[in-house]
Design an enzyme around this catalytic site. Structure first.
Site, mmCIF file in Angstrom:
data_model
loop_
_atom_site.group_PDB
_atom_site.id
_atom_site.type_symbol
_atom_site.label_atom_id
_atom_site.label_comp_id
_atom_site.label_asym_id
_atom_site.label_seq_id
_atom_site.Cartn_x
_atom_site.Cartn_y
_atom_site.Cartn_z
ATOM 1 N N CYS A 80 0.845 -1.211 0.000
ATOM 2 C CA CYS A 80 0.000 0.000 0.000
ATOM 3 C C CYS A 80 0.878 1.260 0.000
ATOM 4 O O CYS A 80 1.623 1.471 -0.938
ATOM 5 C CB CYS A 80 -0.993 -0.047 1.164
ATOM 6 N N HIS A 185 -4.165 -4.851 0.017
ATOM 7 C CA HIS A 185 -3.698 -5.379 1.299
ATOM 8 C C HIS A 185 -3.738 -6.906 1.292
ATOM 9 O O HIS A 185 -4.769 -7.490 1.576
ATOM 10 C CB HIS A 185 -4.559 -4.843 2.442
ATOM 11 N N GLU A 187 -2.537 -8.825 3.417
ATOM 12 C CA GLU A 187 -2.784 -9.298 4.792
ATOM 13 C C GLU A 187 -4.250 -9.206 5.177
ATOM 14 O O GLU A 187 -4.655 -9.669 6.236
ATOM 15 C CB GLU A 187 -1.894 -8.521 5.776
#
Lengths: 204, 252
Positions: A80, A185, A187
């Site tokens: 990001c 993202h 994650e």
């Protein structure tokens, strides 16, 4: 293997660390130069403003360290904002230049009337590079979680490894030698995101 | 194409899910991690956790809870309830929340929105608006819907967008709990006015309600609580239905 996550006060460290952990490696969260220098792989996460992030990196005197490690061919993943910092500059930043690892700039989604900004939610990750190990096993149908108002516009189009579409196509994964950057993202992108993290962990 | 999002909402009190979530197969229906995991498996796009105790002493519990959720579930989630300080926001984001939701404190101190957006980025600042129909407008209520503010919801929505909010969580107090469908008029009025994503909340009762709020009121996400908690509809059902009707959704 020693994977270092650079902690420079720009949030989101915990989730990134956990995602590395479930892939079998206990990452080190640090802002210490010696730890970064002795790492096998480096991750630069980050949410927030471009200027603030560069200010924090300068304060911690990490800019040349990061540049050296990348130039030394160490595998590097920017997530990001951490990815946006790899470029030369950003329309968001009034004062600071980026790390300049990748040529090009970071631009804002045009505020056309029908386009809502931030671009928020699940959108396609269309792989365009043939040989990007980070994206191996990611199919054409993959959706990943985005949450951003700016996106990278690399000068050299050959570094674009995947694109997405929001009021037009934009690059969402960049790859140049040992450097990887993802705009979304991983994650937070469930199984597909964890696959990408795992690919980075397994990268030789 | 960007998918429309389906978001279950969970009320949290002292670190536990309250109001009961009656899933089959949950070991502990009050454990937020268990519930989050179940919704993750069902294909939820995001989760919203609203801390309804929201006392100062409770902050630490909430941060620990966020850490626990983020350690187990790799999907985006928003945390709200009583957030009034930049430090609260920092702690929750650092613990792994994707976004925080501001409500009462944002009305009392609108500069909190701009300060938070500047520090952490608009993309992680959600402003929750509880709106109730008056004769010729919708009024903003705070303190969990107990206190009228005299503020016009459309004007407030424009203001929070201008101050840097990245998303609005719009709850219709008139429709909430009725199961008669989302407030299309209110949602439409707000989505027309502003250029940031809007999560519609309050009133979901059947499959068509979800279609209507996306197709007719231009919402970006639809939130529901009891409908999902009591399995009157599953998220998969909602998404399959929406896909059939031509709405872009993420199928897992």
């Amino acid at each position: 293997m020693k994977i270092v996550i650079i902690d420079y006060g720009m949030g989101n460290i915990h989730s990134v660390a956990k995602s590395i952990q479930v892939c079998g490696v206990q990452p080190i969260i640090t802002n210490k130069k010696n730890e970064i220098n002795s790492a096998d792989k480096i991750i630069l996460p980050g949410v927030g403003a471009f200027d603030d992030a560069m200010v924090e990196l300068k304060k911690l005197d990490l800019i040349s360290v990061i540049q050296q490690q990348i130039n030394g061919k160490k595998p590097f993943l920017g997530i990001c904002l951490g990815m946006q910092l790899l470029l030369e500059s950003s329309q968001e930043a009034k004062i600071n230049q980026g790390l300049g690892i990748l040529k090009g700039q970071v631009v804002k989604f045009s505020s056309r009337q029908d386009l809502k900004v931030p671009h928020m939610g699940w959108n396609d990750c269309k792989v365009v590079a043939k040989d990007c190990f980070l994206l191996s096993g990611i199919s054409g149908q993959a959706q990943v979680y985005f949450c951003h108002s700016y996106y990278p516009e690399p000068a050299d189009k050959s570094v674009i490894a995947a694109t997405s579409s929001y009021g037009g196509e934009f690059s969402c994964v960049l790859h140049q030698d040992n450097v990887y950057g993802v705009q979304f993202h991983p994650e937070k992108s469930q199984a597909i995101g964890l696959k990408i993290i795992k690919n980075f962990v397994q990268l030789c | 194409m960007l998918s429309k999002r389906i978001i279950p909402c969970l009320d949290i009190k002292e670190g536990r899910v309250v109001k009961g979530v009656k899933f089959l197969g949950l070991r502990d229906a009050g454990d937020p991690v268990e519930v989050a995991r179940a919704y993750d498996q069902q294909g939820a796009d995001e989760l919203v956790f609203l801390d309804i105790t929201a006392s100062f002493e409770n902050r630490k519990t909430l941060v620990e809870l966020v850490e626990k959720i983020a350690s187990n579930i790799f999907m985006p989630f928003t945390v709200g309830g009583g957030i009034g300080e930049i430090q609260d926001i920092r702690n929750l984001l650092n613990a792994g929340a994707e976004k925080v939701s501001l409500n009462t404190q944002a009305v009392k101190f609108p500069e909190l929105i701009s300060a938070a957006a500047k520090r952490f980025g608009s993309q992680c600042i959600v402003v929750a608006i509880d709106a109730k129909k008056q004769i010729d407008h919708w009024e903003v209520f705070i303190n969990g819907g107990r206190t009228p503010t005299g503020i016009n919801a459309e004007v407030w929505a424009e203001k929070v967008a201008r101050l840097g909010a990245g998303e609005i969580l719009l709850t219709s107090m008139d429709c909430d709990g009725t199961k008669d469908g989302y407030d299309l008029e209110l949602t439409q009025a707000i989505t027309q006015k502003i250029n940031i994503p809007v999560i519609a909340s309050g009133g979901a009762g059947c499959l068509e309600d979800f279609y209507n709020v996306f197709a007719k009121a231009n919402a970006d996400a639809a939130l529901a609580a009891s409908l999902f908690h009591y399995q009157e509809l599953s998220i998969k059902q909602v998404k399959s239905y929406l896909k059939e009707r031509g709405v872009a959704v993420r199928l897992t």
